[in-house]
Design an enzyme around this catalytic site. Structure first.
Site, mmCIF file in Angstrom:
data_model
loop_
_atom_site.group_PDB
_atom_site.id
_atom_site.type_symbol
_atom_site.label_atom_id
_atom_site.label_comp_id
_atom_site.label_asym_id
_atom_site.label_seq_id
_atom_site.Cartn_x
_atom_site.Cartn_y
_atom_site.Cartn_z
ATOM 1 N N ARG A 6 0.846 -1.202 0.000
ATOM 2 C CA ARG A 6 0.000 0.000 0.000
ATOM 3 C C ARG A 6 0.878 1.247 0.000
ATOM 4 O O ARG A 6 0.601 2.223 -0.661
ATOM 5 C CB ARG A 6 -0.965 0.012 1.195
ATOM 6 C CG ARG A 6 -1.707 1.353 1.325
ATOM 7 C CD ARG A 6 -2.899 1.354 2.272
ATOM 8 N NE ARG A 6 -2.762 0.506 3.423
ATOM 9 C CZ ARG A 6 -1.964 0.752 4.480
ATOM 10 N NH1 ARG A 6 -1.248 1.847 4.529
ATOM 11 N NH2 ARG A 6 -1.908 -0.103 5.474
ATOM 12 N N TYR A 60 -17.293 16.783 -13.917
ATOM 13 C CA TYR A 60 -17.711 15.387 -14.052
ATOM 14 C C TYR A 60 -18.740 15.014 -12.967
ATOM 15 O O TYR A 60 -18.575 15.366 -11.799
ATOM 16 C CB TYR A 60 -16.465 14.510 -13.940
ATOM 17 C CG TYR A 60 -16.738 13.044 -13.973
ATOM 18 C CD1 TYR A 60 -17.100 12.415 -15.158
ATOM 19 C CD2 TYR A 60 -16.645 12.262 -12.824
ATOM 20 C CE1 TYR A 60 -17.361 11.057 -15.194
ATOM 21 C CE2 TYR A 60 -16.900 10.902 -12.849
ATOM 22 C CZ TYR A 60 -17.259 10.310 -14.041
ATOM 23 O OH TYR A 60 -17.519 8.974 -14.072
ATOM 24 N N ASP A 100 -8.528 18.659 -13.605
ATOM 25 C CA ASP A 100 -8.782 17.305 -14.082
ATOM 26 C C ASP A 100 -8.525 17.330 -15.588
ATOM 27 O O ASP A 100 -9.264 17.946 -16.353
ATOM 28 C CB ASP A 100 -10.239 16.924 -13.754
ATOM 29 C CG ASP A 100 -10.609 15.526 -14.241
ATOM 30 O OD1 ASP A 100 -9.962 15.024 -15.176
ATOM 31 O OD2 ASP A 100 -11.581 14.956 -13.707
ATOM 32 N N LYS A 118 -9.652 6.345 -18.958
ATOM 33 C CA LYS A 118 -10.030 6.881 -20.267
ATOM 34 C C LYS A 118 -8.842 6.844 -21.235
ATOM 35 O O LYS A 118 -8.406 5.774 -21.583
ATOM 36 C CB LYS A 118 -10.610 8.284 -20.088
ATOM 37 C CG LYS A 118 -11.574 8.428 -18.888
ATOM 38 C CD LYS A 118 -12.874 7.673 -19.057
ATOM 39 C CE LYS A 118 -13.719 7.588 -17.791
ATOM 40 N NZ LYS A 118 -13.991 8.844 -17.100
HETATM 41 C C1 PLP Z 1 -14.389 9.218 -15.758
HETATM 42 C C2 PLP Z 1 -13.984 10.515 -15.195
HETATM 43 C C3 PLP Z 1 -13.677 10.657 -13.834
HETATM 44 C C4 PLP Z 1 -13.821 9.515 -12.839
HETATM 45 O O1 PLP Z 1 -12.888 8.533 -13.079
HETATM 46 P P1 PLP Z 1 -13.128 6.979 -12.700
HETATM 47 O O2 PLP Z 1 -11.879 6.345 -13.197
HETATM 48 O O3 PLP Z 1 -14.370 6.545 -13.392
HETATM 49 O O4 PLP Z 1 -13.269 6.934 -11.214
HETATM 50 C C5 PLP Z 1 -13.266 11.894 -13.390
HETATM 51 N N1 PLP Z 1 -13.170 12.947 -14.218
HETATM 52 C C6 PLP Z 1 -13.465 12.852 -15.523
HETATM 53 C C7 PLP Z 1 -13.340 14.059 -16.388
HETATM 54 C C8 PLP Z 1 -13.887 11.643 -16.061
HETATM 55 O O5 PLP Z 1 -14.195 11.559 -17.358
#
Ligand code: PLP
Length: 409
Positions: free
Chosen positions: A47, A99, A177, A202
């Site tokens: 961890r 998001y 983000d 993504k």
């Molecule tokens: C999908 C997404 C998240 C969340 O990510 P997860 O891997 O699904 O927890 C956060 N911000 C954006 C812009 C996203 O597209």
């Protein structure tokens, strides 16, 4: 120093016990032996750290040009860890169109935890400035600005450099983000941002086969606070998933180049289509954010959205696509289509959703690397079916000014 595309492939070398393996090993070990009771080994418990995870963390830190990277079990786990560096009573300005999962983490978890949030349209720099001034006047100064480079699903462009500058003028930090953009198209830390976040699920992993999150801090001081949250909250990414993300990152530029050229061709096709009222893609010269995007991004990404004309049922389009899969998520090699009103943005109350511009006619596309003609043909045949259905209902509202566009190679 190696250039970006070379960094993608090679990462930062680690000691692999001199095996000569070209890929870093996956260490499936939760614990590590101590040489002696007195020793302080580099690795003790997974961890706290693991060599496979460290490879990925150094890889993303290098690509984002930050001081240290962190890998989490999901994008939301990364966001949770980063927001938990603040204390109850701290105030954060947050983009009003972040998001959905972030929105509910903020409104259903961190607000109970005592963090205060001011939702602001971060494209309106005067509104951001005013929110800072209001908070100062109320005696609770803002500690951070949190936003996304491109908003979802309307692909509006935030001025990352300007938002970081305003934050710093008020002794706050900027957190972005960067999921939709990736370090290939923009490195927010070089524009003044302090912490950059990714849902690596993504574009970075890129194959819809792993859920993962990454964070990179610009300074050692912030890195120590994020590391504390990572190690104490424990939402770490397991070694096999770290390796899946590492491998995805190797082909990021290749995939993104194709996704972007496909997305632009599709945006141009849709813009000329008589059943389409509006296309949202910053790569179109007609887009209001085109010039800002040109200035701050190396490309426009692979996500776009469009609105069908009133009277056309977007479900008739979505339910008749065959190459595009009907699914949430984005950034992978295969093309996905979805209906924000009932899929990605169902948590946002309808009134609020409409105010944000997420209409009942909006369709979002996450464009993959397939042959672009298969993608445009797929859209064309689905739009034809939707048009016939609208004609049968007597609700057809075709734009007679636009002429039919042919899909030909
Ligand atoms: C999908 C997404 C998240 C969340 O990510 P997860 O891997 O699904 O927890 C956060 N911000 C954006 C812009 C996203 O597209």
């Amino acid at each position: 120093m190696a250039r970006f595309k070379t960094q993608l492939v090679h990462g930062v070398e680690i000691d692999d016990n001199n095996t000569g393996a070209v890929n870093p090993p996956i260490y499936n070990s939760s614990t590590y032996t101590f040489d002696s009771v007195e020793s302080v080994p580099r690795w003790d418990y997974a961890r706290s750290g693991n060599p496979t995870r460290e490879f990925l963390e150094r890889q993303i830190a290098q690509l984002e040009q930050g001081c240290r990277g962190f890998a989490f079990a999901s994008g939301l786990a990364a966001i949770h860890a980063v927001l938990s560096i603040f204390s109850p009573g701290d105030r954060i300005i947050v983009g009003d169109n972040v998001y959905g999962g972030t929105y509910s983490q903020i409104n259903e978890f961190f607000n109970r935890w005592g963090l205060e949030f001011d939702a602001v349209d971060t494209r309106d720099l005067d509104a951001v400035q005013a929110a800072f001034d209001r908070a100062r006047a109320e005696g609770s100064p803002v500690r951070a600005v949190y936003f996304e480079t491109l908003t979802n699903p309307l692909l509006k462009v935030n001025d990352v450099a300007a938002l970081a500058r305003i934050a710093h003028e008020h002794d706050a930090i900027a957190i972005v983000d960067n999921t939709f953009v990736t370090p290939y198209l923009q490195k927010p830390l070089t524009l003044g941002v302090d912490i950059v976040l990714h849902s690596a699920t993504k574009y970075l992993a890129g194959h819809s086969d792993v859920v993962a999150g990454l964070a990179v801090a610009r300074t050692e001081e912030l890195a120590n606070r994020v590391y504390f949250a990572q190690n104490r909250l424990g939402g770490v990414l397991p070694p096999a998933e770290c390796d899946a993300v590492r491998r995805g990152i190797q082909t990021l530029a290749l995939r993104m180049d194709r996704q972007q050229s496909n997305a632009l061709a599709i945006a141009q096709f849709l813009e000329r289509h008589p059943l389409v009222a509006k296309v949202h893609y910053p790569g179109l010269a007609s887009n209001e954010d085109y010039h800002l995007a040109l200035r701050q991004l190396r490309g426009f990404g692979g996500v776009l959205s469009f609105e069908v004309r009133k009277g056309v049922d977007p479900a008739d389009v979505l339910n008749n696509l065959h190459v595009f899969r009907l699914a949430v998520s984005l950034g992978a090699v295969e093309s996905l289509a979805e209906f924000p009103a009932s899929m990605t943005h169902f948590e946002v109350p309808r009134e609020e959703r409409l105010k944000l511009g997420i209409t009942d006619e909006l369709i979002r596309l996450a464009v993959g690397i397939e042959d672009v003609f298969d993608l445009t043909e797929d859209l064309k045949q689905a739009l034809d079916i939707a048009e016939r259905a609208a004609a049968r209902r007597g609700t057809a509202a075709r734009d007679t000014v636009k002429v039919r566009v042919a899909v030909t190679r």
